[in-house]
Design a protein around this motif. Structure first.
Motif, PDB file in Angstrom:
ATOM      1  N   ARG A 124       3.547  64.432  -6.634  1.00 20.78           N
ATOM      2  CA  ARG A 124       2.742  65.656  -6.552  1.00 20.78           C
ATOM      3  C   ARG A 124       1.278  65.261  -6.428  1.00 20.78           C
ATOM      4  O   ARG A 124       0.907  64.107  -6.648  1.00 20.78           O
ATOM      5  CB  ARG A 124       2.943  66.514  -7.809  1.00 20.78           C
ATOM      6  CG  ARG A 124       2.418  65.881  -9.091  1.00 20.78           C
ATOM      7  CD  ARG A 124       2.662  66.775 -10.305  1.00 20.78           C
ATOM      8  NE  ARG A 124       1.976  66.281 -11.487  1.00 20.78           N
ATOM      9  CZ  ARG A 124       2.496  65.424 -12.361  1.00 20.78           C
ATOM     10  NH1 ARG A 124       3.695  64.938 -12.157  1.00 20.78           N
ATOM     11  NH2 ARG A 124       1.800  65.033 -13.409  1.00 20.78           N
ATOM     12  N   GLU A 147      -2.475  66.195  -7.847  1.00 21.43           N
ATOM     13  CA  GLU A 147      -3.245  66.945  -8.859  1.00 21.43           C
ATOM     14  C   GLU A 147      -4.665  67.113  -8.337  1.00 21.43           C
ATOM     15  O   GLU A 147      -5.265  66.160  -7.825  1.00 21.43           O
ATOM     16  CB  GLU A 147      -3.234  66.208 -10.201  1.00 21.43           C
ATOM     17  CG  GLU A 147      -1.885  66.307 -10.890  1.00 21.43           C
ATOM     18  CD  GLU A 147      -1.969  66.247 -12.412  1.00 21.43           C
ATOM     19  OE1 GLU A 147      -3.085  66.193 -12.963  1.00 21.43           O
ATOM     20  OE2 GLU A 147      -0.887  66.257 -13.037  1.00 21.43           O
ATOM     21  N   PHE A 148      -5.161  68.304  -8.496  1.00 15.65           N
ATOM     22  CA  PHE A 148      -6.492  68.629  -7.964  1.00 15.65           C
ATOM     23  C   PHE A 148      -7.478  68.818  -9.112  1.00 15.65           C
ATOM     24  O   PHE A 148      -7.156  69.451 -10.115  1.00 15.65           O
ATOM     25  CB  PHE A 148      -6.439  69.915  -7.130  1.00 15.65           C
ATOM     26  CG  PHE A 148      -5.570  69.782  -5.907  1.00 15.65           C
ATOM     27  CD1 PHE A 148      -6.116  69.409  -4.684  1.00 15.65           C
ATOM     28  CD2 PHE A 148      -4.207  70.001  -5.972  1.00 15.65           C
ATOM     29  CE1 PHE A 148      -5.318  69.280  -3.556  1.00 15.65           C
ATOM     30  CE2 PHE A 148      -3.394  69.862  -4.848  1.00 15.65           C
ATOM     31  CZ  PHE A 148      -3.950  69.503  -3.632  1.00 15.65           C
ATOM     32  N   LEU A 149      -8.659  68.270  -8.953  1.00 13.39           N
ATOM     33  CA  LEU A 149      -9.678  68.396  -9.989  1.00 13.39           C
ATOM     34  C   LEU A 149     -10.997  68.800  -9.340  1.00 13.39           C
ATOM     35  O   LEU A 149     -11.530  68.082  -8.486  1.00 13.39           O
ATOM     36  CB  LEU A 149      -9.848  67.054 -10.724  1.00 13.39           C
ATOM     37  CG  LEU A 149     -10.916  67.014 -11.805  1.00 13.39           C
ATOM     38  CD1 LEU A 149     -10.527  67.867 -12.997  1.00 13.39           C
ATOM     39  CD2 LEU A 149     -11.170  65.580 -12.251  1.00 13.39           C
ATOM     40  N   LEU A 175      -5.534  63.639  -6.655  1.00 10.66           N
ATOM     41  CA  LEU A 175      -4.885  62.462  -7.219  1.00 10.66           C
ATOM     42  C   LEU A 175      -3.373  62.533  -7.000  1.00 10.66           C
ATOM     43  O   LEU A 175      -2.711  63.417  -7.539  1.00 10.66           O
ATOM     44  CB  LEU A 175      -5.187  62.400  -8.725  1.00 10.66           C
ATOM     45  CG  LEU A 175      -4.968  61.061  -9.399  1.00 10.66           C
ATOM     46  CD1 LEU A 175      -6.059  60.075  -8.993  1.00 10.66           C
ATOM     47  CD2 LEU A 175      -4.970  61.229 -10.908  1.00 10.66           C
ATOM     48  N   LYS A 198      -1.573  67.227 -18.094  1.00 14.87           N
ATOM     49  CA  LYS A 198      -2.412  66.878 -16.945  1.00 14.87           C
ATOM     50  C   LYS A 198      -2.918  65.448 -17.104  1.00 14.87           C
ATOM     51  O   LYS A 198      -3.404  65.079 -18.167  1.00 14.87           O
ATOM     52  CB  LYS A 198      -3.586  67.845 -16.840  1.00 14.87           C
ATOM     53  CG  LYS A 198      -3.146  69.272 -16.526  1.00 14.87           C
ATOM     54  CD  LYS A 198      -4.215  70.036 -15.833  1.00 14.87           C
ATOM     55  CE  LYS A 198      -3.992  70.022 -14.349  1.00 14.87           C
ATOM     56  NZ  LYS A 198      -4.879  70.837 -13.584  1.00 14.87           N
ATOM     57  N   VAL A 199      -2.779  64.671 -16.039  1.00  9.83           N
ATOM     58  CA  VAL A 199      -3.264  63.287 -16.129  1.00  9.83           C
ATOM     59  C   VAL A 199      -4.771  63.222 -15.892  1.00  9.83           C
ATOM     60  O   VAL A 199      -5.436  62.286 -16.316  1.00  9.83           O
ATOM     61  CB  VAL A 199      -2.529  62.350 -15.141  1.00  9.83           C
ATOM     62  CG1 VAL A 199      -1.085  62.173 -15.548  1.00  9.83           C
ATOM     63  CG2 VAL A 199      -2.630  62.841 -13.715  1.00  9.83           C
ATOM     64  N   ILE A 200      -5.305  64.207 -15.204  1.00 11.23           N
ATOM     65  CA  ILE A 200      -6.759  64.321 -15.098  1.00 11.23           C
ATOM     66  C   ILE A 200      -7.116  65.761 -15.474  1.00 11.23           C
ATOM     67  O   ILE A 200      -6.412  66.689 -15.132  1.00 11.23           O
ATOM     68  CB  ILE A 200      -7.302  63.995 -13.682  1.00 11.23           C
ATOM     69  CG1 ILE A 200      -6.493  64.741 -12.612  1.00 11.23           C
ATOM     70  CG2 ILE A 200      -7.350  62.521 -13.429  1.00 11.23           C
ATOM     71  CD1 ILE A 200      -7.146  64.721 -11.252  1.00 11.23           C
ATOM     72  N   LYS A 201      -8.180  65.895 -16.217  1.00 11.68           N
ATOM     73  CA  LYS A 201      -8.520  67.246 -16.647  1.00 11.68           C
ATOM     74  C   LYS A 201     -10.031  67.443 -16.647  1.00 11.68           C
ATOM     75  O   LYS A 201     -10.766  66.603 -17.170  1.00 11.68           O
ATOM     76  CB  LYS A 201      -7.959  67.491 -18.052  1.00 11.68           C
ATOM     77  CG  LYS A 201      -7.989  68.964 -18.456  1.00 11.68           C
ATOM     78  CD  LYS A 201      -7.313  69.193 -19.773  1.00 11.68           C
ATOM     79  CE  LYS A 201      -7.223  70.667 -20.153  1.00 11.68           C
ATOM     80  NZ  LYS A 201      -8.429  71.447 -20.005  1.00 11.68           N
ATOM     81  N   ASN A 202     -10.428  68.529 -16.066  1.00  9.71           N
ATOM     82  CA  ASN A 202     -11.833  68.912 -16.117  1.00  9.71           C
ATOM     83  C   ASN A 202     -12.071  69.607 -17.461  1.00  9.71           C
ATOM     84  O   ASN A 202     -11.418  70.606 -17.757  1.00  9.71           O
ATOM     85  CB  ASN A 202     -12.122  69.870 -14.952  1.00  9.71           C
ATOM     86  CG  ASN A 202     -13.583  70.258 -14.889  1.00  9.71           C
ATOM     87  OD1 ASN A 202     -14.325  70.045 -15.831  1.00  9.71           O
ATOM     88  ND2 ASN A 202     -13.979  70.824 -13.757  1.00  9.71           N
ATOM     89  N   GLU A 214     -12.335  73.254 -17.453  1.00  8.69           N
ATOM     90  CA  GLU A 214     -11.201  74.031 -16.954  1.00  8.69           C
ATOM     91  C   GLU A 214     -10.421  74.654 -18.123  1.00  8.69           C
ATOM     92  O   GLU A 214     -10.155  73.993 -19.127  1.00  8.69           O
ATOM     93  CB  GLU A 214     -10.280  73.077 -16.188  1.00  8.69           C
ATOM     94  CG  GLU A 214      -9.235  73.731 -15.330  1.00  8.69           C
ATOM     95  CD  GLU A 214      -8.330  72.664 -14.701  1.00  8.69           C
ATOM     96  OE1 GLU A 214      -7.154  72.942 -14.550  1.00  8.69           O
ATOM     97  OE2 GLU A 214      -8.848  71.567 -14.403  1.00  8.69           O
TER      98      GLU A 214
END
Lengths: 179, 382
Positions: free
Chosen positions: A37, A39-41, A54, B321-325, B328
């Motif tokens: 998948r 992932e959007f940041l 990512l 989430k592996v990346i997190k703002n 957010e």
């Protein structure tokens, strides 16, 4: 014996999802199942905002929680580094799904939590798996971490890299190039 | 076999449970509320609930058989029997929850000793064997063997509960579950559920008021209030630690319970039903009241069911989430419960109830002397 690894260049990803579609097609996945998948940041504040993308999938961890918790060794670590599944041994307890910090597991129609296999049949032939082969921007680079002359090791030496959720101690086999 | 309206109702519950099980076997995971993001749902919570009641009941019974608390002895046999029946219900639900139970042979062929789930089968197997043996000794009145077996069964129950604690506590991916206190949490909450069920049993077993029954009610009343105090300390501890540290994952899950999608479950169905209302009910009773204690126990048991459910869901409701703002907002994972799952739980209650209603049959079976023993004594009447 090779030890497979993967280097990801996130800044090259356009979010086209071709990797996802190629994977689903190659592995004949059902409509609800996806092994990788994006992932959007969103970062920054208007007007200086940007979108980071990512690609995330099974990290084929050296200290894989899914391997530790599987009661029947249906999930196991191969010598070549691939975390594989023997569906015939799976009792369907879904402990691996609960234990994976990357949310890589997807339940299939047979109630087996499947995930990215790294297409060993292609890696063994020296080919890139479907996700990597289809990517127009060469976001993914597979290779042998044990071979000092592999393209993967050469690229790893050139770039500053990180791993996802390193703090969890899972020791992933996927490296991401820092921006 | 004793057949009355309660037996018929219990049988109807079991039939409903079988319908739910059949739907899950036919349609698989689609008939369940679980998803890839929330792989463990209400059936895992129910399994924990029923085995928690079983081990809790055994530990309450152990007060009588190990520590010679006389007030427990009159209901001791019922507590042990209910502990067996509750465990059977838990196992029945787990069997349906497992996606591929036919692959269970690999549990023995390729065991993984690092998996807490693997340890569950032998530990609960040992517990069940000891529990059945202890019950047989109690029913047959083998006085000299009761205490040693009660000690062994209590130890096996605690070890099995510790294993469930590890099952959740080991999961580094879910900060809400992960931690060293998990085994202790399971032991204490199971004892709490055991006390709740013991209160119901004390009412059911002692509807004719005797001084013996009043002694039991008085002891269980004190035990219930003390355990509620312990639970309040646990809740305060969990809440303050979660809020103070704001540890990612654990904090969001806690907020989901305090003011998020689980808040109704948490405040109304868990806190109020498990502790607040039963506490008021017990305290407000002018005299020792078996019915009020029984009702308080029943409410506590209902609240503890949601305690298990909330705990299982809270661990998975926060997205991984592996990346997190940091800016957010957390969008919680969705959860649901299907009719098949509710049916299975009702079926589990039905199994427990029907076995309890027919316990005299089981007692007669246990008391029946083996043919060899009868022949030895020259008694040919079988």
């Amino acid at each position: 014996m090779a030890k497979y690894g993967l280097l990801v260049f996130p800044e090259r990803c356009t979010g086209c999802n071709a990797c996802n579609i190629a994977c689903a097609s190659h592995n004949q996945l059902g409509v609800d199942v996806s092994y990788n998948r994006l992932e959007f940041l969103e970062t920054g504040t208007y007007p200086n905002v940007k979108m980071e993308i990512l690609p995330v999938q099974c990290q084929h961890c050296d200290n894989a929680p899914c391997v530790s918790v599987c009661p029947t060794q249906a999930t196991y670590k191969r010598e070549d580094g691939i975390v594989a599944i023997d569906a015939d041994k799976c009792i369907g307890c879904k402990y691996c799904m609960a234990a994976c910090p990357y949310e890589a597991r997807q339940l299939n129609e047979k109630r087996v939590p499947e995930k990215c296999r790294w297409c060993p049949e292609m890696l063994e032939k020296g080919e890139q798996p479907a996700c990597s082969a289809t990517c127009m921007n060469e976001v993914r680079l597979f290779g042998d971490l044990e071979d000092p002359n592999s393209q993967l090791n050469k690229e790893l030496a050139k770039h500053e890299v990180y791993q996802l959720l390193e703090v969890k101690g899972t020791k992933p086999s996927i490296f991401y190039v820092k921006k | 076999m004793k057949i009355n309206k309660w037996t018929i109702l219990s049988a109807a519950f079991i039939l409903f449970g079988l319908a739910g099980a059949a739907n899950i076997f036919i349609h698989g995971e689609h008939a369940m509320g679980t998803t890839n993001k929330i792989p463990w749902g209400i059936l895992i919570a129910s399994y924990e609930y029923f085995v928690g009641i079983s081990t809790g009941l055994l530990l309450v019974a152990a007060l009588g058989y190990v520590f010679h608390v006389k007030a427990i002895i009159p209901i001791g046999k019922s507590l042990l029997m209910f502990a067996i029946f509750s465990l059977i219900s838990g196992f029945a639900i787990l069997l349906v929850e497992l996606g591929n139970p036919l692959n269970f042979i690999h549990y023995f062929l390729t065991p993984n000793f690092t998996s807490p789930i693997w340890w569950m089968a032998p530990l609960y197997g040992i517990y069940l064997m000891l529990l059945v043996t202890l019950t047989v000794f109690v029913v047959r009145g083998n006085e000299s063997l009761i205490r040693p077996f009660a000690i062994m069964t209590a130890v096996s129950a605690v070890v099995a509960l510790i294993c469930i604690g590890f099952l959740f506590g080991f999961i580094i991916a879910r900060p809400y579950w992960n931690g060293p206190i998990s085994p202790l949490y399971f032991i204490l909450t199971s004892v709490f559920s055991g006390i709740g069920m013991a209160s119901v049993i004390a009412y059911l077993d002692g509807r004719q008021k005797t001084s013996e029954n009043l002694g039991t009610v008085k002891f269980l009343r004190t035990l219930s209030l003390s355990m509620m105090g312990v639970m309040v300390v646990i809740y305060i501890g969990k809440t303050f630690v979660g809020l103070y540290g704001q540890m990612p994952g654990k904090y969001e899950s806690l907020l989901a319970m305090l003011k998020g999608p689980l808040s109704f479950n948490y405040w109304v169905l868990e806190i109020s039903l498990a502790i607040v209302i039963p506490f008021v009910l017990i305290i407000s009773a002018q005299k020792l009241s078996a019915i009020k204690l029984g009702l308080a126990g029943l409410l506590s048991l209902t609240g503890i069911f949601f305690m298990r459910f909330n705990m299982v869901i809270a661990g998975q409701i926060t997205p991984l989430k592996v990346i997190k703002n940091p800016a957010e907002e957390t969008v919680f994972n969705l959860f649901s419960v299907t009719w098949s799952e509710w049916a299975l739980i009702i079926g589990g209650i039905g199994i427990m109830a029907i076995l309890y209603l027919q316990r005299e049959l089981l007692e007669r079976f246990i008391k029946h002397k083996p043919a060899t023993e009868l022949k030895k004594h020259g008694d040919v009447t079988l």
